[in-house]
Scaffold this motif. Structure first.
Motif: not given
Length: 181
Positions: A52-57, A10-11, A161-164
């Motif tokens: 603009l829009v946070f979609v999430g996972e 998931w992203d 995308r957020s990458v840990r």
């Protein structure tokens, strides 16, 4: 209720305006000023953006679908003036944003939200307040004054995308689309 089982990777994704290098440097100086005045954890320069829009996972295999969805959006170039320093006490966030929200920005956000809704995506539906987060866990005791407005001509928008990683999360641009159509 248990969380649904997840199949595949998931992203965590969002659409954003992404500042260029010169604007990023100006915002970084503002981060330093705000954290000097309010404390907290300043946002790293590579993470500065205007959501603009946070979609999430989303399942990673669906990211290409989001790219196609974004490619169908036609919106004008956006002229923003970041001229308000704000602070939200409820979540301890210091930010900068426009006092006047350009119509083009509203149209872009609305176009993305409409397309996401039509395809059954859920996303953050709170009232839209355009801002660039400068610091988290800030404690601003008095209103901060922005001495000089920051002009931003946004000529594109991105899917990020957020990458840990070992040093926390970082953001990676997945794709870009021009504004000005």
């Amino acid at each position: 209720m248990s969380e649904p089982s997840r199949v595949g990777p998931w992203d965590r994704v969002f659409f954003a305006l992404w500042p260029d290098g010169a604007l990023r440097r100006r915002l970084a100086r503002l981060v330093d000023r705000v954290t000097d005045a309010c404390g907290g954890r300043g946002i790293r320069v590579d993470r500065l953006h205007l959501t603009l829009v946070f979609v999430g996972e989303v399942e990673r295999e669906r990211v290409d679908f989001l790219r196609a969805l974004a490619a169908s959006v036609v919106a004008p170039r956006i002229e923003l003036t970041l001229d308000v320093l704000g602070y939200w006490r409820h979540n301890l966030i210091a930010w900068v944003g426009p006092s006047v929200v350009p119509e083009g920005l509203i149209l872009l956000v609305r176009a993305l939200e409409e397309r996401l809704s039509a395809e059954g995506y859920s996303f953050d539906r709170r009232p839209y307040v355009p801002h660039v987060t400068l610091a988290r866990n800030a404690r601003c005791r008095e209103a901060q004054v922005l001495e000089e407005a920051i002009a931003w001509t946004a000529e594109e928008f991105v899917l990020a995308r957020s990458v840990r990683g070992e040093e926390g999360a970082s953001y990676e641009v997945v794709d870009r689309w021009p504004l000005g159509g």
